[in-house]
Scaffold this active site. Structure first.
Site, mmCIF file in Angstrom:
data_model
loop_
_atom_site.group_PDB
_atom_site.id
_atom_site.type_symbol
_atom_site.label_atom_id
_atom_site.label_comp_id
_atom_site.label_asym_id
_atom_site.label_seq_id
_atom_site.Cartn_x
_atom_site.Cartn_y
_atom_site.Cartn_z
ATOM 1 N N CYS A 1 0.901 -1.162 0.000
ATOM 2 C CA CYS A 1 0.000 0.000 0.000
ATOM 3 C C CYS A 1 0.931 1.201 0.000
ATOM 4 O O CYS A 1 1.547 1.510 1.019
ATOM 5 C CB CYS A 1 -0.910 0.025 1.216
ATOM 6 S SG CYS A 1 -1.814 1.582 1.357
ATOM 7 N N CYS B 1 -0.613 4.260 2.500
ATOM 8 C CA CYS B 1 -0.535 4.140 3.971
ATOM 9 C C CYS B 1 -0.285 2.692 4.356
ATOM 10 O O CYS B 1 0.862 2.249 4.352
ATOM 11 C CB CYS B 1 -1.773 4.718 4.644
ATOM 12 S SG CYS B 1 -3.354 4.102 4.016
ATOM 13 N N SER B 2 -1.350 1.934 4.671
ATOM 14 C CA SER B 2 -1.126 0.570 5.142
ATOM 15 C C SER B 2 -2.361 -0.291 4.916
ATOM 16 O O SER B 2 -2.681 -1.141 5.732
ATOM 17 C CB SER B 2 -0.782 0.597 6.637
ATOM 18 O OG SER B 2 -1.749 1.387 7.324
ATOM 19 N N CYS B 3 -3.097 -0.041 3.809
ATOM 20 C CA CYS B 3 -4.294 -0.830 3.533
ATOM 21 C C CYS B 3 -3.898 -2.303 3.415
ATOM 22 O O CYS B 3 -2.933 -2.633 2.712
ATOM 23 C CB CYS B 3 -4.965 -0.348 2.239
ATOM 24 S SG CYS B 3 -5.543 1.364 2.372
#
Lengths: 216, 116
Positions: A115, A118-120
């Site tokens: 991602c 961000c941090s999906c």
């Protein structure tokens, strides 16, 4: 002030402050109490979430999905076509898997998930993302230099194998279906699940073996 | 193999040797974010955009590329979105944080800490 007293005062001061939570922890407590007071969150929901994601929800769920796909061709076909429904069948449908696509590794294709924003991450079947997945170094380099990043994970990809990088978003997340290890024909679904590593479902691991690995 | 069997295999805490969270507040912050997305205070896309922005700023400021930096960004994003999408403003957050700090400092060690 005598030296002894000064030392004692310092010790008392340090002792007192050692029990004071960090600034971040205090801010989280403040936010939680304000949200609870306004009826915007239920503290029991927060406690249950923390307990579930600390103790229970993790990559074992993803490993179960992969093992089922390896064992049952019809399930695999369904998983590739409609992952949310196929995952729901195993009782794991969560918010983060509502829009999920499964990408399959083959002899000629390797899939890697990142991602960049961000941090999906499909956390309801893989648990909370590992620290490296959230790091800027991984997020920025996985697209630019996937083979270099993979090499740092100890995964050397032959030049003949195409590396496909999938950039997750809040709307669409990915799960890698790794190749079934050679020599695993006689293994049960439970044993197969034990061979799947978390990283293989993100793509930072590739060649699983019938003897080692797995989520411990 | 049922979902129950998978659950019974081993505890997640030992997965890959990493603790899931370094500190409890990190888990609580993520739990609140997920809960507020489910309650539709803000959307998952708005969360991702705002968190992405916070991470970008942290990287540009030269903050260490660590899990701690990541969760500080999570907390900042949460505070920002709550302020933008509810009646809870920055002033209320600062005031309540101070209340908690005073409660900790005035509670004898070992006693449960409660707001007055």
């Amino acid at each position: 002030m005598p030296e002894y007293d000064a030392k004692k005062v310092t010790e008392i001061h340090q002792h007192l402050h050692s029990h004071l939570p960090s600034d971040s922890a205090l801010r989280v407590k403040a936010l939680e109490s304000l949200l609870v007071d306004k009826g915007l969150i239920d503290p029991r929901t927060i406690d249950a979430w923390v307990e579930a994601y600390t103790e229970e929800i993790g990559p074992k769920r993803g490993a179960h999905v992969i093992a089922r796909a390896w064992s049952d061709p019809n399930y695999k076909q369904w998983l590739m076509k409609d992952a949310p429904a196929a995952i729901d069948k195993l009782g794991y449908l969560g918010n983060a898997t509502a829009h999920l696509k499964v990408v399959e590794n083959t002899d000629s294709i390797h899939n890697l998930v990142v991602c960049t924003l961000c941090s999906c991450y499909p956390f309801s079947i893989l648990g909370v993302a590992p620290a490296w997945y959230k790091a800027a170094a991984y997020r920025s380099r996985a697209v630019r230099d996937p083979r270099g990043v993979l090499a740092e994970f100890g995964v050397v990809i032959d030049d003949k194998i195409e590396v496909r990088v999938w950039d997750s978003t809040a709307e669409l997340r990915y799960l890698v279906l790794p190749q079934r290890p050679a020599g695993s024909d006689d293994l049960s679904e439970g044993e197969l699940a034990g061979l799947v590593t978390r990283n293989s479902m993100i793509g930072t691991d590739r060649d699983l073996t019938a003897k080692t690995g797995g989520i411990s | 193999m049922t979902a129950q069997d998978v659950k019974a295999l081993r505890p997640l805490a030992s997965t890959d040797g990493d603790p899931v969270f370094d500190e409890p507040w990190q888990a609580q912050a993520l739990a609140m974010a997920d809960s507020l997305v489910q309650n539709e205070m803000f959307g998952a896309d708005a969360w991702a955009d705002a968190l992405g922005q916070a991470l970008k700023l942290a990287a540009a400021s030269g903050d260490a590329d660590t899990q701690d930096t990541y969760y500080v960004c999570v907390l900042l994003t949460l505070e920002k979105l709550v302020a933008n999408h509810s009646v809870i403003d920055q002033k209320a957050m600062i005031g309540k944080r101070k209340d908690w700090e005073e409660a900790y400092l005035s509670t004898p060690h070992g006693q449960p800490v409660r707001l007055k």
